[in-house]
Enzyme design. Structure first.
Site, PDB file in Angstrom:
ATOM      1  N   ASP A 538      -0.912  22.969  -1.016  1.00 37.56           N
ATOM      2  CA  ASP A 538      -1.076  24.409  -1.188  1.00 37.56           C
ATOM      3  C   ASP A 538      -0.089  24.898  -2.243  1.00 37.56           C
ATOM      4  O   ASP A 538       0.843  24.177  -2.609  1.00 37.56           O
ATOM      5  CB  ASP A 538      -0.892  25.137   0.158  1.00 37.56           C
ATOM      6  CG  ASP A 538       0.464  24.883   0.786  1.00 37.56           C
ATOM      7  OD1 ASP A 538       1.476  25.196   0.136  1.00 37.56           O
ATOM      8  OD2 ASP A 538       0.530  24.362   1.916  1.00 37.56           O
ATOM      9  N   GLU A 613      -5.136  -9.386 -14.856  1.00 42.69           N
ATOM     10  CA  GLU A 613      -5.175  -8.061 -14.209  1.00 42.69           C
ATOM     11  C   GLU A 613      -3.912  -7.263 -14.538  1.00 42.69           C
ATOM     12  O   GLU A 613      -3.978  -6.063 -14.810  1.00 42.69           O
ATOM     13  CB  GLU A 613      -5.331  -8.216 -12.689  1.00 42.69           C
ATOM     14  CG  GLU A 613      -6.731  -8.631 -12.290  1.00 42.69           C
ATOM     15  CD  GLU A 613      -6.823  -9.030 -10.808  1.00 42.69           C
ATOM     16  OE1 GLU A 613      -7.909  -8.870 -10.229  1.00 42.69           O
ATOM     17  OE2 GLU A 613      -5.821  -9.518 -10.241  1.00 42.69           O
TER      18      GLU A 613
END
Ligand code: DGJ
Length: 730
Positions: A538, A613
């Site tokens: 928020d 990777e």
């Protein structure tokens, strides 16, 4: 001047660059709301209001036989209590004489340059070059002597208006506030409007829902003690025809991390009222004579340019006027790797160093040691509250571990869950009464933990001291501040029985005090908020932390929806987003493209990745750094809605000067022998020419926006594309 008081009409008009908001000291000095929408200068909008006798609507005593004036039918700026307005009220107060009534009329006003301040709650702030004016209108009840100050700040260039409310007990006996709404927005005609909100659940926060207004009260809120996974303190009211790029949209975003309520009521006359503020559930706040109560600030915005226009207003404003951390503007955020999904609580210093070494090869800047480093925490049944390093795990000591990580050229971050306590902890054994439990009733357990009574000063002081001690004794660059349960058993052993209705709110005030104290003494630390993912995402939290963990759900395809919904109000720069093992069928590169719609990082065991990777990750970390200014400062566009059936989800970041853009596409569904798909760009200069990923050919902004980019079809499932558009002739 952003605020005009018209003496003749008795109107206050708040003007931003593109919007106006008007109120009037109307009949019998009631404060009427006249208008919010596209700019009107300071034209008196009072002509809009028609009064006629409406059956069964009460008339204030002072209007005597004038039966045409009823508050039940007037658009109001702060709806009263027990004065004949039967719609949802902005205040419920029990006066010193036991009566339930507030009849506030305008008694005073003042206008000044700059932003108003609240003493107890976080607010947005004005930057040096902002044009900001403020207004305070006072409503007074002559009988109870209760006063309500309505505070407004107008951020002209930003198209933002903030509002907060202060209640003063001017009487000589205590009063009890049972409801106080920060905002009351009345529309004369709301039958054609929709309400958009961001409901969700753990792992699926801030999904987007839209509903037509019908003749009842639509409520959105949280009673979980925090703003919650389930709802978000943000709503949009919009025209029925409003869409991504067009239509009138009104946003209301509440700066509060506790229980909140938004009520949107379409009344019998098709008038629409939106109120928003602290949730009245178990809220009874006592004010002694002369005491003041402050309600949280609401941040309002209007855009006639649809959801995108509204989102851009909030993104720009929250990027610049919400959080003072240097990581908002001045210092680039690091690429981080977090230990949680790599090792959960099963790690030691050696394991962390191994992860750090592997992560270094992936272009990572910062290692975060998540849950499990303190007390005797080997699982989630113990040790919360004991913020001392577990020397069986971190055998070399925290400062030494950090030094070794720093020696690799990496920074170090740490996890806390300050508001919680485990029963199996030294803290609980020493201070049982610090936990929230109702006497005689064993409390609700959630993740087998209890919440600390954050309303108590000694709890706040303990947390400030113990957390600062850790932060002061090692070179910590980052803190993740987590909370992993909702509040129940609301009780404070430090408050008398008649003040238990204040605990929910006092908890939040205590939390803000602790955060403020720790953050202010450590301005160089990057803070990230978290609540079992994005359960307390928020604007008040974003006042303290520049970034917030979006969700524990790292599945890249789910993340498309999570980022989409979150972006309705919160900027991409606030969204914590990582690549993890979740979504095994999704290529690593696609995960990276999705995590670049956020703060970008990793949440996996780097030691398990192959060299190829790791190399791919390094390239992606470098790409993120390259695109950082575009992603963090550019305009963000939602190009498709992942909640609708479609084969791709796309979004775009566009530099403010439109010189470059990053357009990202994830193929979510491959239909066999389907049609060619095109993604239309947004926000470019129509006449400028743009190259794509360094191509020789250039395409006009107009072509890219109107005809779009053809997306290659013959690709493996979940392929992602990134198109870097660069203006050629700029
Ligand atoms: C919940 C958070 O969302 C996770 O990222 C992790 O920090 C765990 N808590 C640790 O308990």
């Amino acid at each position: 001047m952003g605020i005009i008081y018209n003496e003749k009409f008795k109107t206050w008009t708040l003007n931003t660059k593109n919007s106006s908001y008007q109120m009037k000291d109307g009949n019998l000095n009631y404060l009427l709301h006249l208008y919010y929408g596209p700019s009107i200068g300071d034209a008196d909008m009072g002509y809009q209001i028609r009064q006629y006798d409406r059956g069964f609507s009460g008339n204030p005593y002072a209007s005597r036989n004038a039966r045409t004036f009823s508050l039940d039918a007037q658009p109001q700026e702060f709806s009263t209590q027990q004065q004949g307005d039967f719609r949802t009220s902005s205040i419920e107060v029990v006066n010193g004489d036991g009566s339930y009534s507030f009849n506030g009329t305008v008694t005073d006003h003042k206008i000044w340059k700059g932003k108003y301040k609240l003493d107890t709650l976080p607010t947005v702030f004005a930057r040096e070059n902002d044009t900001v004016d403020s207004l305070q209108i006072t409503l007074s009840d002559p009988v109870s002597k209760v006063q309500v100050h309505l505070l407004y700040s107008v951020f002209e260039e930003a198209d933002i208006i903030t509002r907060a409310v202060k209640v003063v007990n001017g009487g000589d006996r205590p009063i009890h506030l049972k409801k106080i709404m920060s905002v009351c927005l009345d529309f004369l005609n709301g039958a054609h409007m929709d309400l958009v909100s961001l409901p969700g659940r753990y792992g699926q926060e801030r999904q987007v829902e839209r509903q037509h207004m019908t003749h009842h009260i639509h409520t959105i809120g949280s009673v979980r003690g925090s703003s919650s996974h389930q709802q978000n303190p943000f709503v949009i009211l919009c025209d029925r025809e409003a869409a991504e790029d067009y239509g009138n949209c009104y946003g209301c975003s509440l700066m509060y991390s506790g229980n909140f309520l938004a009520e949107a009521e379409l009344d019998q006359y098709d008038q629409l009222r939106l109120v928003m503020g602290i949730h009245p559930k178990q809220f009874v706040y006592q004010l002694k004579p002369q005491e003041i109560f402050e309600g949280p600030e609401a941040v309002m915005a209007f855009s006639a340019k649809g959801f995108t226009g509204l989102s851009h207003l909030y993104h720009d404003f929250y990027r610049s006027n919400l959080c003072a951390s240097k990581f908002v503007q001045e210092v680039q955020r690091p690429v981080l790797i977090n230990s949680w999904e790599a090792a959960f609580m099963d790690f030691d210093d050696t394991k962390l160093l191994e992860i750090a070494k592997a992560a270094k090869k992936m272009g990572v800047d910062l290692l975060v040691m998540d849950d499990g480093w303190f007390g005797k925490r080997d699982d989630d049944n113990s040790s919360l509250g004991d913020w001392v390093v577990n020397q069986e795990k971190i055998r070399c000591g925290l400062d030494q571990l950090v030094e070794q990580i720093n020696a690799l050229g990496m920074k170090f971050g740490i996890w806390f869950e300050p508001e919680m306590v485990s029963e199996d902890s030294d803290l609980y054994r020493a201070h049982k009464d610090w936990a929230m439990e109702i006497p005689g009733r064993p409390g609700v357990r959630s993740r087998n933990q209890l919440a600390l009574d954050m309303s108590r000063t000694e709890v706040q002081d303990y947390l400030i001291k113990s957390i600062n001690q850790i932060l002061d004794n090692a070179n910590i660059y980052y803190v993740k501040w987590d909370i992993n349960r909702s509040l129940a058993d609301i009780w404070s052993n430090a408050l008398p029985t008649d003040k238990q209705g204040e605990v929910y709110h006092r908890y939040i005030l205590g939390l803000y005090r602790v955060m403020d104290a720790i953050i202010k003494t450590h301005p160089d630390i990057l803070f990230e908020g978290c609540s079992g993912g994005g359960g307390r995402y928020d604007p008040a939290m974003l006042h303290y932390y520049p970034q917030y963990w979006v969700s524990d759900n790292n599945h890249p395809i789910d993340r498309l929806k999570l980022h989409y919904g979150t972006s309705f109000v919160y900027p991409v720069s606030s969204m914590g987003a990582h690549i993890s093992d979740s979504g095994r069928l999704v290529p690593l590169r696609t995960k990276a493209v999705v995590a670049m719609c956020g703060t970008f990082g990793y949440e996996l065991d780097a030691t398990h990745l192959t060299e190829e990777e790791q190399q791919l990750c390094k390239e992606q970390s470098d790409l993120f750094r390259k695109y950082y200014p575009l992603i963090f400062q550019g305009d963000y566009y939602r190009l498709s809605n992942p909640f609708e059936m479609g084969n791709m989800t796309a979004w775009q970041h566009v530099a403010k000067d439109k010189s470059e853009s990053l357009l990202s596409v994830v193929v979510t569904n491959l239909t066999c022998n389907g049609p060619q798909e095109y993604i239309r760009a947004k926000g470019l200069l129509p006449d400028a020419m743009y190259t794509i990923n360094g191509s020789k050919e250039a395409y006009s902004g107009s072509a890219l926006m109107n005809a779009g980019l053809p997306i290659e079809r013959e690709v493996p499932e979940y392929t992602a594309f990134q198109f870097h558009l660069v203006r050629k002739d700029g």
